[in-house]
Design an enzyme around this catalytic site. Structure first.
Site, short mmCIF file in Angstrom:
data_model
loop_
_atom_site.label_atom_id
_atom_site.label_comp_id
_atom_site.label_asym_id
_atom_site.label_seq_id
_atom_site.Cartn_x
_atom_site.Cartn_y
_atom_site.Cartn_z
N HIS A 102 0.85 -1.20 0.00
CA HIS A 102 0.00 0.00 0.00
C HIS A 102 0.89 1.25 0.00
O HIS A 102 1.95 1.26 0.63
CB HIS A 102 -0.92 0.00 1.23
CG HIS A 102 -1.97 1.06 1.16
ND1 HIS A 102 -1.71 2.37 1.47
CD2 HIS A 102 -3.27 1.02 0.78
CE1 HIS A 102 -2.81 3.08 1.29
NE2 HIS A 102 -3.77 2.29 0.87
N GLU A 151 -3.73 2.37 -7.17
CA GLU A 151 -4.08 3.48 -6.29
C GLU A 151 -3.12 4.65 -6.52
O GLU A 151 -2.06 4.73 -5.88
CB GLU A 151 -4.01 3.03 -4.83
CG GLU A 151 -5.00 1.95 -4.48
CD GLU A 151 -5.37 2.00 -3.01
OE1 GLU A 151 -6.56 2.10 -2.71
OE2 GLU A 151 -4.46 1.96 -2.16
P1 PGA Z 1 -9.36 6.43 0.17
O1 PGA Z 1 -8.21 5.36 0.49
O2 PGA Z 1 -10.55 5.66 -0.33
O3 PGA Z 1 -9.61 7.12 1.47
O4 PGA Z 1 -8.84 7.34 -0.88
C1 PGA Z 1 -8.00 4.27 -0.36
C2 PGA Z 1 -6.80 3.48 0.12
O5 PGA Z 1 -5.81 4.09 0.54
O6 PGA Z 1 -6.83 2.23 0.11
#
Ligand code: PGA
Length: 224
Positions: A102, A151
């Site tokens: 992550h 992401e």
């Molecule tokens: P968010 O986070 O939906 O608050 O943008 C997503 C994540 O970091 O997995």
């Protein structure tokens, strides 16, 4: 199958997590559509709570098909003298998935590709499916897993979700094998979730902030 992941990050007490689950399960039990989607493998709900709540939540979701747990993180080590670490062997039997790489782990805890690779190997060794989170193409070139969650850093926790066109373009550039599962994460909420879910390219969503409220998260589930 669409995979919807609730990543609570470092939020909620035990009591709050139980309150969340109570509301969420009530809504789920009242929705034939959601129950059918779960039953017929159209939907999988993956909850990634803080580690101490895995067991109590598991007890409550036991018996629901396609409702399962993920670890938000996993050790790069196998069992041993590693004070404070939670290994894949310890997590096996509790979780079906583990988030790996992550962007918060990469930037705040300086996790690089070697550590991430070890985590992927540890997860696989104990039959936990790693969900590799990537910020860009480079992250994907360095490591690989069947489940990939795109992401982009600018979209995480900012309210600036990436457009479906940008996400699709990025996915195409990865040239993923056909058995890969591609998820998108970054400011997903109940308003924008349907945009991603109705496109065949995106097989699931990794939801942070909007997963903290069971009503909001359930709205995302309903849009599958
Ligand atoms: P968010 O986070 O939906 O608050 O943008 C997503 C994540 O970091 O997995």
């Amino acid at each position: 199958m669409k995979y919807i992941v609730a990543n609570w990050k470092a939020h909620k007490t035990l009591e709050e997590s139980q309150g969340w689950l109570k509301v969420f399960l009530q809504k789920m039990n009242a929705s034939n559509e959601v129950l059918q989607n779960l039953e017929y493998d159209k939907l999988q709900i993956i909850i990634a709570p803080p580690l101490p709540f895995l067991q109590p939540i598991l007890e409550k979701i036991h018996g629901y098909k396609n409702v399962c747990l993920a670890a938000q993180n996993i050790s790069d080590k196998d069992d041993g003298s590693f004070t404070g670490e939670v290994t894949a062997h310890i997590l096996a039997g509790l979780v079906r998935y583990a988030l790996v790489g992550h962007s918060e782990r990469r930037s705040i805890y300086a996790e690089g590709k070697e550590i991430i690779e070890l985590k992927i190997q540890q997860a696989k060794k104990y039959n936990i499916e790693p969900i590799l989170c990537i910020r860009n193409k480079q992250d994907h070139e360095d490591n690989n897993a069947q489940f990939v969650a795109y992401e982009p850093v600018e979209a995480i926790g900012t309210g600036n979700n990436y457009s479906i066109e940008n996400v699709q373009e990025f996915k195409t550039s990865l040239e993923l094998p056909s058995d890969n599962v591609f998820l998108y994460g970054g400011s997903v909420d109940s308003q924008n979730a349907p945009l991603y879910l109705r496109e065949g390219d995106v097989q699931g969503l990794l939801v942070g902030s909007s997963s903290l409220d069971p009503d909001e998260f359930f709205k995302i589930i309903v849009s599958v």
